[in-house]
Design a protein around this motif. Sequence first.
Motif, PDB file in Angstrom:
ATOM      1  N   LEU A  22      33.715  38.590  38.074  1.00  0.00           N
ATOM      2  CA  LEU A  22      33.741  38.115  39.459  1.00  0.00           C
ATOM      3  C   LEU A  22      32.870  38.920  40.426  1.00  0.00           C
ATOM      4  CD1 LEU A  22      37.551  37.273  39.802  1.00  0.00           C
ATOM      5  CD2 LEU A  22      35.667  35.672  39.408  1.00  0.00           C
ATOM      6  N   ALA A  23      32.739  40.241  40.188  1.00  0.00           N
ATOM      7  CA  ALA A  23      31.977  41.084  41.121  1.00  0.00           C
ATOM      8  C   ALA A  23      30.518  40.638  41.166  1.00  0.00           C
ATOM      9  CB  ALA A  23      32.069  42.545  40.698  1.00  0.00           C
ATOM     10  N   ARG A  24      29.921  40.655  42.368  1.00  0.00           N
ATOM     11  CA  ARG A  24      28.560  40.145  42.517  1.00  0.00           C
ATOM     12  C   ARG A  24      27.555  41.207  42.956  1.00  0.00           C
ATOM     13  NH1 ARG A  24      28.848  34.675  43.194  1.00  0.00           N
ATOM     14  NH2 ARG A  24      26.603  34.665  42.878  1.00  0.00           N
ATOM     15  N   ALA A  25      28.039  42.389  43.314  1.00  0.00           N
ATOM     16  CA  ALA A  25      27.149  43.485  43.677  1.00  0.00           C
ATOM     17  C   ALA A  25      27.956  44.771  43.590  1.00  0.00           C
ATOM     18  CB  ALA A  25      26.586  43.303  45.085  1.00  0.00           C
ATOM     19  N   VAL A  26      27.252  45.903  43.460  1.00  0.00           N
ATOM     20  CA  VAL A  26      27.914  47.202  43.377  1.00  0.00           C
ATOM     21  C   VAL A  26      27.547  47.996  44.623  1.00  0.00           C
ATOM     22  CG1 VAL A  26      28.291  49.245  41.952  1.00  0.00           C
ATOM     23  CG2 VAL A  26      27.542  47.125  40.883  1.00  0.00           C
ATOM     24  N   LEU A  27      28.509  48.720  45.184  1.00  0.00           N
ATOM     25  CA  LEU A  27      28.204  49.592  46.315  1.00  0.00           C
ATOM     26  C   LEU A  27      29.078  50.833  46.278  1.00  0.00           C
ATOM     27  CD1 LEU A  27      30.736  49.003  48.367  1.00  0.00           C
ATOM     28  CD2 LEU A  27      29.377  47.030  49.018  1.00  0.00           C
ATOM     29  N   ASP A  28      28.659  51.821  47.083  1.00  0.00           N
ATOM     30  CA  ASP A  28      29.402  53.062  47.206  1.00  0.00           C
ATOM     31  C   ASP A  28      30.142  52.995  48.538  1.00  0.00           C
ATOM     32  OD1 ASP A  28      30.148  55.641  48.010  1.00  0.00           O
ATOM     33  OD2 ASP A  28      28.592  56.573  46.786  1.00  0.00           O
ATOM     34  N   LEU A  29      31.463  52.920  48.497  1.00  0.00           N
ATOM     35  CA  LEU A  29      32.229  52.693  49.722  1.00  0.00           C
ATOM     36  C   LEU A  29      32.027  53.802  50.750  1.00  0.00           C
ATOM     37  CD1 LEU A  29      34.167  50.780  51.141  1.00  0.00           C
ATOM     38  CD2 LEU A  29      36.060  52.082  50.176  1.00  0.00           C
ATOM     39  N   ALA A  30      32.001  55.065  50.273  1.00  0.00           N
ATOM     40  CA  ALA A  30      31.848  56.181  51.207  1.00  0.00           C
ATOM     41  C   ALA A  30      30.525  56.066  51.960  1.00  0.00           C
ATOM     42  CB  ALA A  30      31.912  57.507  50.455  1.00  0.00           C
ATOM     43  N   GLU A  31      29.500  55.542  51.288  1.00  0.00           N
ATOM     44  CA  GLU A  31      28.193  55.383  51.933  1.00  0.00           C
ATOM     45  C   GLU A  31      28.252  54.252  52.968  1.00  0.00           C
ATOM     46  OE1 GLU A  31      25.008  54.379  49.174  1.00  0.00           O
ATOM     47  OE2 GLU A  31      23.732  53.806  50.855  1.00  0.00           O
ATOM     48  N   PRO A 104      31.330  60.608  41.591  1.00  0.00           N
ATOM     49  CA  PRO A 104      30.715  59.302  41.325  1.00  0.00           C
ATOM     50  C   PRO A 104      29.364  59.403  40.606  1.00  0.00           C
ATOM     51  CG  PRO A 104      31.579  59.388  43.551  1.00  0.00           C
ATOM     52  CD  PRO A 104      31.670  60.778  43.003  1.00  0.00           C
ATOM     53  N   GLY A 105      28.571  60.456  40.919  1.00  0.00           N
ATOM     54  CA  GLY A 105      27.296  60.663  40.227  1.00  0.00           C
ATOM     55  C   GLY A 105      26.496  59.377  40.148  1.00  0.00           C
ATOM     56  N   ASP A 106      26.088  59.009  38.909  1.00  0.00           N
ATOM     57  CA  ASP A 106      25.264  57.813  38.755  1.00  0.00           C
ATOM     58  C   ASP A 106      26.096  56.596  38.338  1.00  0.00           C
ATOM     59  OD1 ASP A 106      25.962  58.472  36.212  1.00  0.00           O
ATOM     60  OD2 ASP A 106      23.954  59.048  35.578  1.00  0.00           O
ATOM     61  N   ARG A 107      27.406  56.653  38.562  1.00  0.00           N
ATOM     62  CA  ARG A 107      28.274  55.553  38.110  1.00  0.00           C
ATOM     63  C   ARG A 107      27.885  54.205  38.740  1.00  0.00           C
ATOM     64  NH1 ARG A 107      31.050  52.963  34.212  1.00  0.00           N
ATOM     65  NH2 ARG A 107      32.922  51.952  35.003  1.00  0.00           N
ATOM     66  N   MET A 108      27.455  54.213  40.015  1.00  0.00           N
ATOM     67  CA  MET A 108      27.079  52.961  40.662  1.00  0.00           C
ATOM     68  C   MET A 108      25.964  52.266  39.869  1.00  0.00           C
ATOM     69  SD  MET A 108      26.262  52.237  44.677  1.00  0.00           S
ATOM     70  CE  MET A 108      25.228  53.641  44.880  1.00  0.00           C
ATOM     71  N   LEU A 109      24.945  53.059  39.466  1.00  0.00           N
ATOM     72  CA  LEU A 109      23.848  52.463  38.699  1.00  0.00           C
ATOM     73  C   LEU A 109      24.294  52.097  37.292  1.00  0.00           C
ATOM     74  CD1 LEU A 109      20.652  54.464  39.732  1.00  0.00           C
ATOM     75  CD2 LEU A 109      21.601  52.361  40.665  1.00  0.00           C
ATOM     76  N   GLU A 110      25.193  52.898  36.719  1.00  0.00           N
ATOM     77  CA  GLU A 110      25.683  52.574  35.376  1.00  0.00           C
ATOM     78  C   GLU A 110      26.403  51.223  35.377  1.00  0.00           C
ATOM     79  OE1 GLU A 110      29.121  54.708  33.595  1.00  0.00           O
ATOM     80  OE2 GLU A 110      27.878  54.916  31.796  1.00  0.00           O
ATOM     81  N   PRO A 118      23.242  43.461  41.247  1.00  0.00           N
ATOM     82  CA  PRO A 118      22.436  44.182  42.236  1.00  0.00           C
ATOM     83  C   PRO A 118      23.231  45.324  42.868  1.00  0.00           C
ATOM     84  CG  PRO A 118      23.109  42.023  43.094  1.00  0.00           C
ATOM     85  CD  PRO A 118      23.639  42.122  41.688  1.00  0.00           C
ATOM     86  N   VAL A 119      22.504  46.301  43.422  1.00  0.00           N
ATOM     87  CA  VAL A 119      23.097  47.474  44.055  1.00  0.00           C
ATOM     88  C   VAL A 119      22.801  47.415  45.550  1.00  0.00           C
ATOM     89  CG1 VAL A 119      22.980  49.999  44.201  1.00  0.00           C
ATOM     90  CG2 VAL A 119      22.775  48.866  41.976  1.00  0.00           C
ATOM     91  N   LEU A 120      23.816  47.605  46.387  1.00  0.00           N
ATOM     92  CA  LEU A 120      23.611  47.624  47.836  1.00  0.00           C
ATOM     93  C   LEU A 120      23.722  49.064  48.302  1.00  0.00           C
ATOM     94  CD1 LEU A 120      25.838  44.538  48.745  1.00  0.00           C
ATOM     95  CD2 LEU A 120      23.400  44.582  48.146  1.00  0.00           C
ATOM     96  N   SER A 121      22.599  49.698  48.581  1.00  0.00           N
ATOM     97  CA  SER A 121      22.608  51.125  48.923  1.00  0.00           C
ATOM     98  C   SER A 121      21.301  51.523  49.596  1.00  0.00           C
ATOM     99  CB  SER A 121      22.791  51.954  47.650  1.00  0.00           C
ATOM    100  OG  SER A 121      22.650  53.323  47.933  1.00  0.00           O
ATOM    101  N   VAL A 142      17.926  46.416  43.922  1.00  0.00           N
ATOM    102  CA  VAL A 142      18.475  47.466  44.779  1.00  0.00           C
ATOM    103  C   VAL A 142      18.058  47.153  46.213  1.00  0.00           C
ATOM    104  CG1 VAL A 142      18.670  49.941  45.203  1.00  0.00           C
ATOM    105  CG2 VAL A 142      18.129  49.127  42.890  1.00  0.00           C
ATOM    106  N   LEU A 143      19.054  46.977  47.085  1.00  0.00           N
ATOM    107  CA  LEU A 143      18.758  46.600  48.463  1.00  0.00           C
ATOM    108  C   LEU A 143      19.507  47.489  49.445  1.00  0.00           C
ATOM    109  CD1 LEU A 143      19.472  43.680  46.759  1.00  0.00           C
ATOM    110  CD2 LEU A 143      18.089  42.880  48.666  1.00  0.00           C
TER     111      LEU A 143
END
Length: 382
Positions: A22-31, A104-110, A118-121, A142-143
């Motif tokens: 279901l997820a359509r993009a990944v992001l880092d909430l703290a960012e 979190p390290g590189d978990r967003m990209l992993e 896609p990554v929103l960052s 990556v956007l």
Amino acid sequence: MRFEISKVLDAIEGRVCTDPSLARAVLDLAEVIRYQDLDGGRPANLLRLGMVIDALARDLEEDSVPVYAIVHRALLSDPDLTSNERMVVRRWADDGLVEVLDHPGDRMLEVADLLGLPVLSRARFDGLRGRFPWTVEQPGRVLAPVPGAGGPVFIAHVGGGNVPVAGTRSATGEKLLARQWRCPEPGCALFGGGGGGAFADLARVERAPAGQPPPALRGGVPTCPRHGARLGDAGPRPRTEVLAVRIGGLIRRRFVLTEEQPVLVGRAPEEQGGIVLGQWLNDEARRWISRGHVRFELRVGEVIVTDVSTNGSGVRPGGSMAEADRIALKPQQSRVLSAGDMVELYPGVQVGRADELPSGAPFTPTSVMAEAPTMAMRLPRP
Ligand SMILES: [Zn+2]
């Protein structure tokens, strides 16, 4: 005021999930919550997540678009958030709606790599290009969310496009997602539950194994990203089918069908896990469509639809909109859905396999903020 904010946060809660289907993009909430220039408000604000999710829905031309949020554990006690916001994030963490990590390290990209998302960052991932070449080779993967006229807009790091583009799951991702995994840590919100026996924590929401997030890989070993523990292989992951609801030509939401759990779709089904369409329907459609109208089941890989309504429904074979092709589905009748088939509850209200049901109308988004319009209007505009 407090009540309205709670309603907005509840609306956002429906848009965070770690379900790979279901997820359509990944992001880092703290960012994201610190993108102060989006509204010029306080240093950290959880409503910025809602703004970014709204922008994603607008660009994907689809309602109810969920994001996969990685959360640094420090955020759960971040003094820049209100106590209400911290409580909400803790609840998301406890329910496994977000992935909370010490590092979190590189978990967003992993995650983006394994799931093809896609990554929103705004972060630069210079040191990780070798490991994740798509960050520079695939425009739109990556956007950066930046302030725009009517809320955030996206700018691709590469190629200058504006619309998030999905890739494909990596080969490793396919392999990992073919199995279900179990974390040895009691009550693990990501890899516990779902028949976890001794590990199941009854105080928590039981997590369906079909919706488990992708494991982290440490030295090639599937690992719990939260606990750093080696995950046990708990057998093949249950089969799933992702269905979508299209109303007025637009995908309004997707849902996952598993062999364990039939799903009822209607105006306002009473069963837990039912798909509620009422908020998108006009009066006529609301009168025609029953509270629970059609039931979907997955049996040995076949999607079976059963009409459970008062007025009946129809099947459009291969998605054909020709009236002569429409097959009536009388109350209590069942039918196996062939490739491309779509179920029509009422003219313009359809359910089918998500990958076979394109959006086909101009987008008029139902904002996640729409549930508390007075609050949304109070949000300062950039
Ligand atoms: Zn764990």
